[in-house]
Design a protein around this motif. Sequence first.
Motif, PDB file in Angstrom:
ATOM      1  N   LEU A   3     -16.617  70.253  92.995  1.00 32.98           N
ATOM      2  CA  LEU A   3     -16.459  69.320  94.107  1.00 32.98           C
ATOM      3  C   LEU A   3     -16.384  67.866  93.663  1.00 32.98           C
ATOM      4  O   LEU A   3     -16.410  66.982  94.507  1.00 32.98           O
ATOM      5  N   GLN A   4     -16.326  67.615  92.373  1.00 34.07           N
ATOM      6  CA  GLN A   4     -16.217  66.231  91.932  1.00 34.07           C
ATOM      7  C   GLN A   4     -15.002  65.584  92.593  1.00 34.07           C
ATOM      8  O   GLN A   4     -13.891  66.114  92.546  1.00 34.07           O
ATOM      9  N   GLY A   5     -15.256  64.430  93.210  1.00 34.97           N
ATOM     10  CA  GLY A   5     -14.163  63.742  93.885  1.00 34.97           C
ATOM     11  C   GLY A   5     -13.833  64.327  95.242  1.00 34.97           C
ATOM     12  O   GLY A   5     -12.904  63.884  95.898  1.00 34.97           O
ATOM     13  N   LYS A   6     -14.602  65.333  95.690  1.00 34.80           N
ATOM     14  CA  LYS A   6     -14.334  65.978  96.978  1.00 34.80           C
ATOM     15  C   LYS A   6     -15.504  65.754  97.932  1.00 34.80           C
ATOM     16  O   LYS A   6     -15.934  66.657  98.643  1.00 34.80           O
ATOM     17  N   ALA A   7     -16.056  64.580  97.928  1.00 34.94           N
ATOM     18  CA  ALA A   7     -17.160  64.284  98.830  1.00 34.94           C
ATOM     19  C   ALA A   7     -16.712  64.480 100.271  1.00 34.94           C
ATOM     20  O   ALA A   7     -15.544  64.275 100.613  1.00 34.94           O
ATOM     21  N   PRO A   8     -17.621  64.891 101.152  1.00 31.22           N
ATOM     22  CA  PRO A   8     -17.249  65.099 102.557  1.00 31.22           C
ATOM     23  C   PRO A   8     -16.689  63.825 103.179  1.00 31.22           C
ATOM     24  O   PRO A   8     -17.173  62.726 102.927  1.00 31.22           O
ATOM     25  N   ASN A   9     -15.662  63.998 103.989  1.00 34.27           N
ATOM     26  CA  ASN A   9     -15.098  62.835 104.675  1.00 34.27           C
ATOM     27  C   ASN A   9     -14.422  63.265 105.963  1.00 34.27           C
ATOM     28  O   ASN A   9     -14.249  64.443 106.238  1.00 34.27           O
ATOM     29  N   GLN A 351      -9.333  75.841  93.928  1.00 31.01           N
ATOM     30  CA  GLN A 351      -9.756  74.472  94.183  1.00 31.01           C
ATOM     31  C   GLN A 351     -10.067  74.234  95.667  1.00 31.01           C
ATOM     32  O   GLN A 351      -9.476  74.859  96.546  1.00 31.01           O
ATOM     33  N   ILE A 352     -10.990  73.311  95.900  1.00 27.88           N
ATOM     34  CA  ILE A 352     -11.331  72.905  97.251  1.00 27.88           C
ATOM     35  C   ILE A 352     -10.386  71.788  97.681  1.00 27.88           C
ATOM     36  O   ILE A 352     -10.175  70.824  96.951  1.00 27.88           O
ATOM     37  N   ASP A 353      -9.824  71.940  98.874  1.00 26.86           N
ATOM     38  CA  ASP A 353      -8.911  70.922  99.390  1.00 26.86           C
ATOM     39  C   ASP A 353      -9.673  69.815 100.122  1.00 26.86           C
ATOM     40  O   ASP A 353      -9.446  68.629  99.887  1.00 26.86           O
ATOM     41  N   ARG A 354     -10.598  70.184 101.009  1.00 22.38           N
ATOM     42  CA  ARG A 354     -11.258  69.191 101.841  1.00 22.38           C
ATOM     43  C   ARG A 354     -12.640  69.708 102.242  1.00 22.38           C
ATOM     44  O   ARG A 354     -12.814  70.895 102.488  1.00 22.38           O
ATOM     45  N   THR A 355     -13.615  68.829 102.301  1.00 26.52           N
ATOM     46  CA  THR A 355     -14.921  69.148 102.867  1.00 26.52           C
ATOM     47  C   THR A 355     -15.249  68.112 103.938  1.00 26.52           C
ATOM     48  O   THR A 355     -14.800  66.963 103.860  1.00 26.52           O
TER      49      THR A 355
END
Length: 474
Positions: A3-9, A351-355
């Motif tokens: 999740l690096q760089g994928k902080a919730p937004n 990979q995770i797209d969005r959180t």
Amino acid sequence: MNLQGKAPNDPSWWFEEALRSEGVQPAAPALTGVLTVDVVIVGGGYTGLWTALALKERAPHLVVALIESSQCGSGASGKNGGKVSGYWPSLTGIAANIGPDAALAVARAGTRAQDAIRLFATEPGRDVWWRENGHMRVSAAPAQDAQIATYLDTARQLGVADTVRSLTAEEVQEICRSPVFRDGIYFPEGATVQPARLARQLRAAAIAADVKVFEGTPMIRLDEGTLNRVVTPTGEIIAKEVVLATNIELAKRREIVPFLTVFSSYALVTQPAPEKISLMGWKREEGITDLRMFVHYFRKIIDGRVLMGSGSGPIGFGGHTSDPRLTTDMASAVRAERGLRRLLPAFGDVQIDRTWGGGIDISFDRLPFFRTLSGTRIHYACGYSGHGVNPTYIGGQCLASLVLRSKDEWSSLPFCTREPRALPPEPFRYVGGRFVRWGILRCEEDEEVGKRSRLLPRVAAAIPKTFGLRIGTR
């Protein structure tokens, strides 16, 4: 974890996709000047929009206005997991809280809501990704197994055994293969939807029904009186009837905050990986949850993505609904990803797209309540407790009945008639809630790896049951 760089937004993946699907479409205007109407609805999510449509259907002559601080569907209605089901999966807890007859009334209202949402969602021209194949709950650890028998026993005792059936481990694997899935239970009533698309279609239907919709229009003050006055930054609306459909923001009101606390839930969407879904043999469209108290909820998305959510986010203090931890807590996002990798290991390298995260309005018994503030014509809905797509339709019908002073099948439901019970006052609610949450999370994480938790987490997790509380009870 990656999740690096994928902080919730914000916004959610759902809401961005919904806006893209609409193409170039102007937002509704902000309110300017003074407007006089019969009913003003504050909040442009599911509850507010269903209420507007119910009012225009039952009383077409009414002049109805709806204001939304941002864009309709950008809040909780466009952030949830998109799982649409009524209250049959919650029957055991509801019966323990409000009694068997009331529990059956609630569950049957959920079935009526399911039928109505299906009718709306499948209307020609409304592409909201409605997929109806039931709902499955799976045991993902030995400690979760016992809950399955409890669900089945409750349904049999209440004479509704046809609302649920047991699944063997082999039957669970036939639906979705995972090495951690054990036995399960299947509820025929259940669907999935693109939640933000549903909200946007409700918005379009409200506008078509001549509801006066204003976006970018927050309420900054409500002056109560024979004629109520809703004040916004650039205007005001005068109306005899006011509906407050503002989700967790209702926790700021002194009349409501004793009965409401704010938790949060976090979700992620992966990159498309249809080959991984095929590898799991995941051909059907059930929404799935595990049997933790702080559940993992997950489902497929039509382009081969997977959504995974975790209802284990931080707790808000009192009415502090703008606490950034409710929407930006990295630890909660990591728990959602950890759930993805453990429960669906075929997605271990996807990979995770969005959180994203969002607040949840939790009531004492985890059922919403729809009421009128004493001595006023101000009506409100809150307490959905993380289960809102189906019950918000009920909320819209109940609120419409309250506005119209109708004594009918909706206003007579326990949602409107039961007395909500107060939660512990602050700061005990917040401090105690954090301690209990820590204990339950620790115990559930230990159970998943076959460990017995230490004494302190077990004591913390047992506090709600010890003191007769209904939330946080395992």
